[in-house]
Each structure stands twice: as C-alpha cells, then as structure tokens.
Design a protein around this motif. Structure first.
Motif, mmCIF file in Angstrom:
data_model
loop_
_atom_site.group_PDB
_atom_site.id
_atom_site.type_symbol
_atom_site.label_atom_id
_atom_site.label_comp_id
_atom_site.label_asym_id
_atom_site.label_seq_id
_atom_site.Cartn_x
_atom_site.Cartn_y
_atom_site.Cartn_z
ATOM 1 N N LEU A 113 1.759 13.506 12.721
ATOM 2 C CA LEU A 113 0.900 14.328 13.578
ATOM 3 C C LEU A 113 0.143 13.460 14.575
ATOM 4 O O LEU A 113 -0.064 13.850 15.730
ATOM 5 C CB LEU A 113 -0.080 15.127 12.720
ATOM 6 N N GLY A 114 -0.293 12.283 14.114
ATOM 7 C CA GLY A 114 -0.968 11.361 15.021
ATOM 8 C C GLY A 114 -0.062 10.946 16.170
ATOM 9 O O GLY A 114 -0.473 10.908 17.337
ATOM 10 N N ILE A 115 1.193 10.623 15.857
ATOM 11 C CA ILE A 115 2.156 10.262 16.892
ATOM 12 C C ILE A 115 2.366 11.425 17.861
ATOM 13 O O ILE A 115 2.400 11.245 19.081
ATOM 14 C CB ILE A 115 3.504 9.870 16.258
ATOM 15 N N LEU A 116 2.478 12.632 17.308
ATOM 16 C CA LEU A 116 2.695 13.818 18.132
ATOM 17 C C LEU A 116 1.551 14.023 19.121
ATOM 18 O O LEU A 116 1.777 14.273 20.310
ATOM 19 C CB LEU A 116 2.845 15.048 17.238
ATOM 20 N N GLY A 117 0.327 13.921 18.624
ATOM 21 C CA GLY A 117 -0.827 14.135 19.495
ATOM 22 C C GLY A 117 -0.932 13.095 20.593
ATOM 23 O O GLY A 117 -1.169 13.426 21.771
ATOM 24 N N ALA A 127 -6.577 14.713 14.951
ATOM 25 C CA ALA A 127 -7.658 14.908 13.985
ATOM 26 C C ALA A 127 -7.113 15.349 12.628
ATOM 27 O O ALA A 127 -7.571 14.891 11.578
ATOM 28 C CB ALA A 127 -8.649 15.945 14.515
ATOM 29 N N LEU A 128 -6.130 16.234 12.647
ATOM 30 C CA LEU A 128 -5.518 16.663 11.396
ATOM 31 C C LEU A 128 -4.790 15.504 10.725
ATOM 32 O O LEU A 128 -4.786 15.372 9.501
ATOM 33 C CB LEU A 128 -4.542 17.817 11.663
ATOM 34 N N GLY A 129 -4.209 14.639 11.540
ATOM 35 C CA GLY A 129 -3.507 13.479 11.001
ATOM 36 C C GLY A 129 -4.419 12.535 10.254
ATOM 37 O O GLY A 129 -4.086 12.066 9.153
ATOM 38 N N ILE A 130 -5.603 12.256 10.789
ATOM 39 C CA ILE A 130 -6.522 11.353 10.102
ATOM 40 C C ILE A 130 -7.016 11.973 8.806
ATOM 41 O O ILE A 130 -7.249 11.284 7.809
ATOM 42 C CB ILE A 130 -7.709 10.960 11.014
ATOM 43 N N GLU A 187 0.850 -1.188 0.000
ATOM 44 C CA GLU A 187 0.000 0.000 0.000
ATOM 45 C C GLU A 187 0.888 1.241 0.000
ATOM 46 O O GLU A 187 1.800 1.348 0.817
ATOM 47 C CB GLU A 187 -0.940 0.000 1.209
ATOM 48 N N PRO A 188 0.636 2.206 -0.905
ATOM 49 C CA PRO A 188 1.525 3.368 -1.025
ATOM 50 C C PRO A 188 1.537 4.223 0.236
ATOM 51 O O PRO A 188 0.493 4.471 0.843
ATOM 52 C CB PRO A 188 0.938 4.143 -2.211
ATOM 53 N N LEU A 189 2.721 4.665 0.616
ATOM 54 C CA LEU A 189 2.878 5.535 1.772
ATOM 55 C C LEU A 189 3.421 6.869 1.270
ATOM 56 O O LEU A 189 4.619 7.081 1.134
ATOM 57 C CB LEU A 189 3.843 4.909 2.783
ATOM 58 N N THR A 190 2.501 7.785 0.945
ATOM 59 C CA THR A 190 2.881 9.073 0.359
ATOM 60 C C THR A 190 3.396 10.022 1.427
ATOM 61 O O THR A 190 3.257 9.788 2.634
ATOM 62 C CB THR A 190 1.674 9.706 -0.340
ATOM 63 N N GLY A 191 3.988 11.131 0.952
ATOM 64 C CA GLY A 191 4.488 12.138 1.880
ATOM 65 C C GLY A 191 3.390 12.726 2.734
ATOM 66 O O GLY A 191 3.592 13.028 3.914
ATOM 67 N N ARG A 192 2.219 12.896 2.143
ATOM 68 C CA ARG A 192 1.094 13.464 2.900
ATOM 69 C C ARG A 192 0.638 12.494 3.994
ATOM 70 O O ARG A 192 0.309 12.917 5.110
ATOM 71 C CB ARG A 192 -0.053 13.763 1.946
ATOM 72 N N LYS A 193 0.645 11.198 3.678
ATOM 73 C CA LYS A 193 0.282 10.218 4.695
ATOM 74 C C LYS A 193 1.313 10.196 5.819
ATOM 75 O O LYS A 193 0.960 10.091 6.996
ATOM 76 C CB LYS A 193 0.165 8.821 4.068
ATOM 77 N N VAL A 194 2.587 10.273 5.445
ATOM 78 C CA VAL A 194 3.647 10.292 6.462
ATOM 79 C C VAL A 194 3.464 11.488 7.393
ATOM 80 O O VAL A 194 3.610 11.373 8.615
ATOM 81 C CB VAL A 194 5.033 10.327 5.788
ATOM 82 N N ALA A 195 3.143 12.654 6.823
ATOM 83 C CA ALA A 195 2.918 13.847 7.643
ATOM 84 C C ALA A 195 1.724 13.643 8.580
ATOM 85 O O ALA A 195 1.767 14.018 9.761
ATOM 86 C CB ALA A 195 2.690 15.052 6.743
ATOM 87 N N GLY A 196 0.653 13.033 8.061
ATOM 88 C CA GLY A 196 -0.521 12.789 8.888
ATOM 89 C C GLY A 196 -0.228 11.810 10.011
ATOM 90 O O GLY A 196 -0.658 12.006 11.160
ATOM 91 N N LEU A 197 0.523 10.750 9.704
ATOM 92 C CA LEU A 197 0.867 9.775 10.728
ATOM 93 C C LEU A 197 1.787 10.385 11.781
ATOM 94 O O LEU A 197 1.673 10.084 12.971
ATOM 95 C CB LEU A 197 1.537 8.559 10.075
#
Length: 315
Positions: A140-144, A289-292, A128-138
């Motif tokens: 943010l999820g870790i950060l929160g 929320a921004l991450g999802i 499954e592709p892991l794009t830059g935008r997904k990496v940024a969202g993930l």
C-alpha cells in the motif's frame, strides 16, 4: 485467620518513546523544507559539506566541554564513519541535488518509501520477520507513493531528472539503515553521530570544491536560518533520534515512521513555501497511512502481549 500478602504493583513509568518519535518526524519532515530553501541560495554540495562539518565539530566540542569519555573503539569509529557516508553524504548529497528540480513535498514523499525496501532487506540480512500483513502494508505504501509521483510528473510539477536523484538518495538511506544494524557499532550514539558528520563532511568537501563554486552562494538571512536548522536540528538532533529509534524499535518498525513524512512535509511546504497541494496528492496519502498502520500494528500488539505475559509470570 491469615490474610494473603498484598501484591505490590509496579508504578506506571513515563515512556518518552512516543514523544521522541513525534519530535523525530517533525524535524525530519521539516528538513526537506529547510533544504529546499538552502539549495535556492547555495549549491547543494557546498551547503551539505559545511553542514556536516559544522555539526560534527559542534558535537565533539560539546563532548569535550562535558568531558565525555571516548567510548568508541577503532572498529566502532570506522563503522560509524561508513554509515555516515551512506546515511549523510550519499543520501543527502543525492537528495539535495534532486531538490533543485523537485518540490520539497515530493522529495519527502519519495524518501518515505524507505520502509518498503528496508523491510525487505531487513528480512534477508537481519532476520526480521516479514509477515503477510506487513507485506500488504508495504505494498500500500508503494501504491500511494507511486500514485503521487505519477500525478506530479503528469502535470509537469517536478522533473524526471530530480526524481531520479531523489530515488538514488532513497537507496542510500536504506543501505545506511541496514549497515547500521549489520555493523552494530557500540558506544555513545552522540559521539557516533559526530563521527558520521565529520566523515560525511570529509567526503563531500573535495567533491564540492571540484563541482561547485562559492560564487554561486547568495548570502541571505533565510540561508543562514536554513543552515542553522539543518545543522543543529537535522544533523545533530534528528539523526541522534533516528539511530536511537533504530536501536529501540528495529529497522523495519523505525523505518515505517517515514510513512508519516508525506503529510507533514506537504503541510510544511504549503505553509512555508506556498507549494501547491492538490486533492489527488492527498488521496495518495491514504494508502500510505494505512500501510504504516499495517506495518507497525502487529509489532505493537506483540509487544503488549509479551509485556502482559511477563507481568503474569513475575506475579
């Protein structure tokens, strides 16, 4: 003068997926509250062994009454059993042990980090592709999640011991999610869910008999209510919805909906259990929320574009 033939446009059909996603999120997030109530009056291993065994018997009994054909091969049955051990016995066995010293809200929050690790492993094992935008969202999820866990520990609300057990349960559900996609069992998800519950119950029964005592059970109406919800609403219905979403949405996108669990879990814990929620806890939900949004939005846009292109080609 000839008139061009009129094009018959397909009628819009009802898409139940958003409702199924909403129902799954409500059931899954509330299960942390019901679990917290359950482990207050019953040792977690006994509660889970009884829950899984009862849910498995209920599912297969309903199948017998409906005269459903057995559509699982030996290979599919074994695959569902393996997933059941990871996704039920290990995930909830470790998680419920953690719930004894961790609040329901934090327990749900830690498990909501599921998409981060699932997306990384899905890129390696499922392609499954892991794009830059997904990496940024993930990220943010870790950060929160990290922010809220750190805050809870700094004020002494939850114990490190319970948090470690909850983190181990997180690893188990991630492994179970990847296993389900890799093994790709075929046949009825309803029967498969029954096999998963029975396998989890069979694994936990001897462990519960060795490390827990029935004398520690405190019979109460709230324990009976919690058990009924966990077995029927959680093991029977929520898990059936979960594996349906895995099939329809893919591992990364389906797991991303776990980012919705923290606000729902904290809300239910505040309403039912009276758990204290501070402003800092709510601030930690913002990057989650921004991450999802970042994780799921690209996929949704791609699906829309693909559907539009397919309609143009058909016309």
């Amino acid at each position: 003068m000839s008139l061009a033939p009129s094009l018959s446009l397909p009628r819009p059909t009802f898409n139940p997926l958003p409702l199924l996603i909403g129902l799954f999120c409500l059931l899954w997030s509330f299960a942390f509250v019901a679990g917290k109530i359950g482990v207050t009056d019953c040792p977690p291993l006994i509660l889970l062994a009884a829950r899984f065994s009862f849910a498995g018997v209920v599912i297969l009994a309903i199948s017998v009454v409906r005269r459903d054909p057995w559509s699982l091969s030996w290979r599919d049955t074994l695959a569902f059993a393996v997933v059941g051990v990871a996704n039920n016995a290990l995930y909830l066995g470790l998680g419920y042990t953690g719930l004894q010293t961790v609040s329901a809200g934090l327990g749900g929050l830690i498990v909501s980090a599921n998409p981060v690790f699932t997306a990384a492993l899905a890129a390696v094992f499922l392609g499954e592709p892991l794009t830059g935008r997904k990496v940024a969202g993930l990220a943010l999820g870790i950060l929160g999640v990290t922010f809220i866990v750190w805050h809870r520990m700094s004020v002494g609300t939850d114990s490190l011991h319970g948090i470690l057990f909850t983190l181990a349960s997180l690893a188990s559900i991630v492994a179970g999610t990847i296993l389900f996609k890799v093994l790709a069992p075929k046949g009825s998800l309803w029967l498969g869910n029954g096999v998963q519950n029975l396998a989890a119950g069979a694994v936990l029964l001897p462990i519960a008999a060795s490390f827990a005592s029935v004398d520690d059970i405190v019979p109460s109406a709230r324990l009976l209510w919690a058990f009924a919800f966990l077995a029927l609403g959680g093991s029977v219905l929520a898990y059936r919805l979960w594996f349906h979403l895995l099939q329809v949405c893919g591992a990364t996108a389906a797991s991303a909906y776990h980012f919705l669990m923290p606000p729902l879990g904290m809300l239910f814990a505040w309403i039912v259990l009276g758990e204290h929620v501070e402003l800092k806890d709510l601030l930690g939900i913002v990057p989650v929320a921004l991450g999802i949004y970042l994780v799921t939005r690209p996929r949704a846009q791609g699906n829309i574009k693909a559907n539009i292109k397919a309609n143009i080609i058909k016309q």
